[in-house]
Structures are given as structure tokens and as C-alpha cells.
Write a protein that holds these residues in place. Structure first.
Motif, short mmCIF file in Angstrom:
data_model
loop_
_atom_site.label_atom_id
_atom_site.label_comp_id
_atom_site.label_asym_id
_atom_site.label_seq_id
_atom_site.Cartn_x
_atom_site.Cartn_y
_atom_site.Cartn_z
N THR A 129 -24.70 -25.39 -23.92
CA THR A 129 -23.54 -25.36 -23.04
C THR A 129 -23.72 -24.34 -21.93
N VAL A 130 -24.17 -23.15 -22.27
CA VAL A 130 -24.36 -22.10 -21.26
C VAL A 130 -25.40 -22.52 -20.24
N THR A 131 -26.54 -23.00 -20.69
CA THR A 131 -27.60 -23.37 -19.75
C THR A 131 -27.22 -24.60 -18.93
N GLY A 132 -26.49 -25.53 -19.54
CA GLY A 132 -26.08 -26.72 -18.81
C GLY A 132 -25.06 -26.43 -17.72
N ARG A 133 -24.16 -25.48 -17.96
CA ARG A 133 -23.12 -25.17 -16.99
C ARG A 133 -23.58 -24.18 -15.91
N TRP A 134 -24.39 -23.21 -16.30
CA TRP A 134 -24.65 -22.09 -15.42
C TRP A 134 -26.04 -22.10 -14.78
N PHE A 135 -26.92 -23.00 -15.21
CA PHE A 135 -28.30 -22.98 -14.69
C PHE A 135 -28.75 -24.39 -14.31
N ALA A 203 -23.71 -22.97 -10.11
CA ALA A 203 -24.74 -22.69 -11.10
C ALA A 203 -25.99 -22.14 -10.43
N TYR A 204 -26.75 -21.36 -11.16
CA TYR A 204 -27.97 -20.77 -10.62
C TYR A 204 -28.95 -21.87 -10.24
N GLY A 357 -27.95 -36.74 -21.05
CA GLY A 357 -27.27 -36.33 -19.83
C GLY A 357 -26.16 -35.32 -20.05
N GLU A 358 -24.95 -35.61 -19.52
CA GLU A 358 -23.84 -34.65 -19.59
C GLU A 358 -23.35 -34.43 -21.01
N ASN A 359 -23.63 -35.35 -21.91
CA ASN A 359 -23.26 -35.18 -23.31
C ASN A 359 -24.34 -34.48 -24.12
N ALA A 360 -25.35 -33.95 -23.44
CA ALA A 360 -26.47 -33.33 -24.14
C ALA A 360 -26.05 -32.17 -25.06
N PRO A 361 -25.13 -31.25 -24.63
CA PRO A 361 -24.77 -30.17 -25.55
C PRO A 361 -24.18 -30.68 -26.87
N ILE A 362 -23.33 -31.72 -26.78
CA ILE A 362 -22.74 -32.26 -28.01
C ILE A 362 -23.78 -33.01 -28.83
N ALA A 363 -24.62 -33.81 -28.14
CA ALA A 363 -25.68 -34.52 -28.86
C ALA A 363 -26.63 -33.54 -29.54
N PHE A 364 -26.97 -32.47 -28.82
CA PHE A 364 -27.83 -31.47 -29.44
C PHE A 364 -27.11 -30.79 -30.59
N GLY A 365 -25.78 -30.65 -30.48
CA GLY A 365 -25.02 -30.09 -31.60
C GLY A 365 -25.20 -30.91 -32.87
#
Length: 419
Positions: A129-135, A203-204, A357-365
Motif C-alpha cells: 500500500t505504501v509503495t503503491g500510493r507514494w512511489f 507520488a515520488y 494492477g490497482e488491486n495489487a495490495p489486496i491481492a498480495f494480501g
């Protein structure tokens, strides 16, 4: 004046958020790893079987993974700050209340359920989540750095908790964990911003004109389950989840939980064994950060195949390395295994982002949930092997063989075009 302003604003806000996330993840990893050095003290005081204590660790590990996708969806709705603050409070309650327990079910409720849910809300899906939103740039590197926070937490907490439990009793160690969790809450409340738009930035590495993403509405639990439903229809998900289940079994579940006890079975003092486990954390910091750097440059499938193969070989030779003292061969294992401990996370996150894609954080969860299910099975199974056979040798050999299977599964992950 222009140069002065450029120097003043050189540090992007994303790095501040990453630093706070790093500290939070240090705490989460440390809190979760504490039971591994309390197995023998709890067995000595209450007479509980190691399998019973291992069951509490298993509950902790399962919830640490199963809560992860729901926490990622909840962060999309309520924000990282709220979710992480409540998670730290829950960890403090679960750890602090253990000083009053008198029955094994209370251990399973407190260290298993409360601490498991709390730390699970700050697990590897939080990294995604952090890397997806901020980087946008340096995502792989930052994923490696934040993942290494888990090893750093282990490095800080394991020797401290082992020393406290030895000198002052396990209750003192539990109180220290509770206070440490509460101490992180103000830092999260002040500096863990949810999205770049909240502080007027992007994002960075992102484009200045990039549109701000609004918080998600609707049921977080329903979104997490929909993501699981959609992901489960793909071959990629099952290959990643299966490999990551083996990853959890061969790290947190087996080595993280039983290494100290196994070394003590061969005459090694608890504090020495805990220090060796902490040293694995030192080398894991370097290995995981380097893995993140490589993930930005090398096919993640090849990286995972290499990591699992090397880990499996090292576990197969571990039974022959235990001794009352720390022999040179054990030092070689600590360095080699440490570099590989959780180096699998950055390439796995990259493959989830490539596919989902955009669901990657949840899928990775959900992929990470399989990691913890595997860890829980290994934590309980290895304890059972120890109770039945009086040694852990079969557990080490079996885990090594599974790692070879994980290597094959990782290489077989289909290629997808990055969106």
C-alpha cells in the motif's frame, strides 16, 4: 535563493512516510516474533506442552496473514493512519494482558488472536500500500527496505526479549512489548499521511498532473473478498500463493519459531541461539534491500527461483550444524540463510502489481495470507515433530524439499504486460 529552496525541499514527503512505515514494521515484526523465545519459559512455569504453545503461535501466524487483505482494503477506505494506530493499540492490549493469564486458552486469545490481528494489520500488504500510493520510481527498492524492517524488528527485539525473560521473567518482556507498541502510535498519528494529495504533493517520481485518487467507498470486507474471487481465477495467483506458503513454512513458521529451541536441544544457551536468530535479521536487511534493487532490474521469476532453491539447500544441511557452541559452519549458514530470509517479498509484490494492477495490495494480501498459513502449519507441525521424535531433523529436511518445489512454481508464473 532558488538553490536554497531546492535544497530545502529536496526530501520528498514520500520518504518521510516510508520512514514512519519502516519504524511501524519494525515494531510489528518484533511483537510477532516474541513468542518464539517464550516457549521454554511458558513451558517451565505452566507445564504446557510445546505443541500447545505452538498452537498459539500458529493462530498468531494465520491471523497475521488472513487479516492482511482486509486491512489493505480498510486502508483504502479509512486511511493508513487510523488502521495502523488501532492495530498498535490492539498489540499493546494483547501483550500487556498476558501477565494475568493462567490457562493456555488465554495465551491463544491474547498472543494468538489480539496480537495476530494487530500485527496482521501492519504486515506486508501495508508495504504494498505504501509503495503503491507514494512511489512510482524506486518501488522495488523501497519494497525491499520496508520488508527489511521485519528483519530489523527481529534483530532489536529477540535478544532484548530473551535477556529480559532470562533475567526478569517473561512477564517483564510482555510489558516491554506493550509499551513499545504504544510508543509508536504518536509517530503514526503525526507523520503517516494516507495519500500524497493530503499534503499537496504527488507520488515520488509521479507526474505533477496525475489525478488524485479518492478514498474507496463501500464495504472493505466485500472488496477484499471480490479481489480474492477474481484473483483465484488466475494461474498466477495460485503459483504465487503456493510458493509463498512454502516461504512462510520455511522462515517464520519453522526457523523463526523453533530455531532457538532446536539449538538449545543441542546444548546451546537460549541467549546465544536468540542472538544467532537476530543475526539472521542483520544479513536479511542487506539481502532484502539488495533484492528490492534487483527487482527493479531483473525478472522477478528468476529471482524467486534462485532464492527458493538456495534456501532449500541450506535447510537440508542445517541439522548437521547444531552444536553446543557456534561452529564456523553455523556462521556460514546464518550469513547465507539470512541474506535469503525474506528476499522473496519484493519480487512477489512486483509480480502481483504486474498482474493485478490497482488491486495489487489486496491481492498480495491474500498471497501473504497463504504465507502465514504455511508458517502456521510449520509452527505447529515442527512442534509436534519435536514432541513425538525428540528432535527437529525431519522438519528441516521436509522444509528444504518444499523450497525446491516453490522454485519451480515461481519460474512457471506467466508473463503479463505491466499496466
Amino acid at each position: 535563493m532558488t538553490q536554497l529552496q531546492q535544497r530545502t525541499h529536496r526530501l520528498h514527503r514520500a520518504w518521510v512516510v516510508a520512514a514512519v512505515a519502516f519504524v511501524t514494521l519494525i515494531g510489528a515484526a518484533g511483537f510477532r516474533s516474541v513468542p518464539s523465545v517464550l516457549i521454554d519459559p511458558l513451558h517451565a512455569e505452566f507445564g504446557w506442552a510445546r505443541g500447545t504453545i505452538g498452537a498459539a503461535v500458529s493462530i498468531n501466524l494465520v491471523l497475521f496473514g488472513l487479516i492482511s487483505p482486509f486491512a489493505a482494503a480498510l486502508m483504502d477506505r479509512l486511511g493508513m493512519r487510523r488502521v495502523v494506530s488501532w492495530a498498535l493499540t490492539l498489540v499493546a492490549a494483547g501483550s500487556g494482558l498476558t501477565i494475568f493469564m493462567t490457562a493456555s486458552w488465554q495465551l491463544q486469545l491474547l498472543w494468538g488472536v489480539l496480537v495476530g490481528v494487530g500485527t496482521g494489520s501492519m504486515s506486508m500488504a501495508f508495504v504494498a500500500t505504501v509503495t503503491g500510493r507514494w512511489f512510482v520510481h524506486r518501488r522495488g527498492l523501497v519494497s525491499g527496505i520496508l520488508t527489511a524492517a521485519g528483519a530489523t524488528g527481529q534483530l532489536i527485539f529477540l535478544p532484548l526479549v530473551a535477556a529480559l525473560a532470562t533475567e526478569y521473567g517473561w512477564r517483564t518482556a510482555s510489558i516491554v512489548v506493550a509499551l513499545a507498541a504504544l510508543a509508536v502510535v504518536p509517530l503514526v498519528a503525526l507523520f503517516l499521511h494516507d495519500r500524497p494529495a493530503d499534503v499537496g504533493t504527488t507520488a515520488y517520481g509521479g507526474e505533477p498532473e496525475a489525478a488524485a485518487v479518492a478514498p474507496v467507498t463501500g464495504s472493505s470486507a466485500a472488496r477484499a473478498l471480490r479481489t480474492l474471487r477474481d484473483a483465484a481465477r488466475t494461474r498466477t495467483f495460485w503459483l504465487l500463493a503456493g510458493g509463498f506458503a512454502i516461504c512462510g513454512a520455511s522462515t517464520n513458521g519453522l526457523v523463526g519459531t523453533h530455531f532457538v529451541t532446536a539449538a538449545h536441544d543441542h546444548g546451546m544457551p537460549h541467549t546465544t541461539a536468540a542472538s544467532l536468530l537476530a543475526l539472521i535479521g542483520i544479513f536479511d536487511v542487506a539481502g532484502t534491500i539488495f533484492s528490492g534493487w534487483l527487482t527493479d532490474r531483473v525478472n522477478p521469476r528468476i529471482l524467486l527461483g534462485a532464492y527458493y532453491t538456495l534456501r532449500g539447500l541450506s535447510l537440508m544441511i542445517l541439522p548437521s550444524l547444531f552444536a553446543p557452541g557456534v561452529e564456523p559452519s553455523m556462521w556460514v549458514f546464518i550469513i547465507f540463510y539470512g541474506l535469503d530470509w525474506i528476499a522473496t517479498v519484493p519480487p512477489t509484490v512486483a509480480l502481483c502489481r504486474e498482474k493485478f494492477g490497482e488491486n495489487a495490495p489486496i491481492a498480495f494480501g491474500w498471497v501473504f495470507a497463504s504465507h502465514q498459513v504455511g508458517a502456521a502449519i510449520a509452527a505447529f507441525g515442527a512442534g509436534l515433530v519435536r514432541d513425538l521424535q525428540g528432535e527437529y531433523d525431519l522438519a528441516w529436511l521436509f522444509a528444504g524439499g518444499l523450497c525446491v518445489i516453490a522454485a519451480v512454481m515461481s519460474i512457471a508464473v506467466p508473463r503479463h504486460r505491466v499496466s
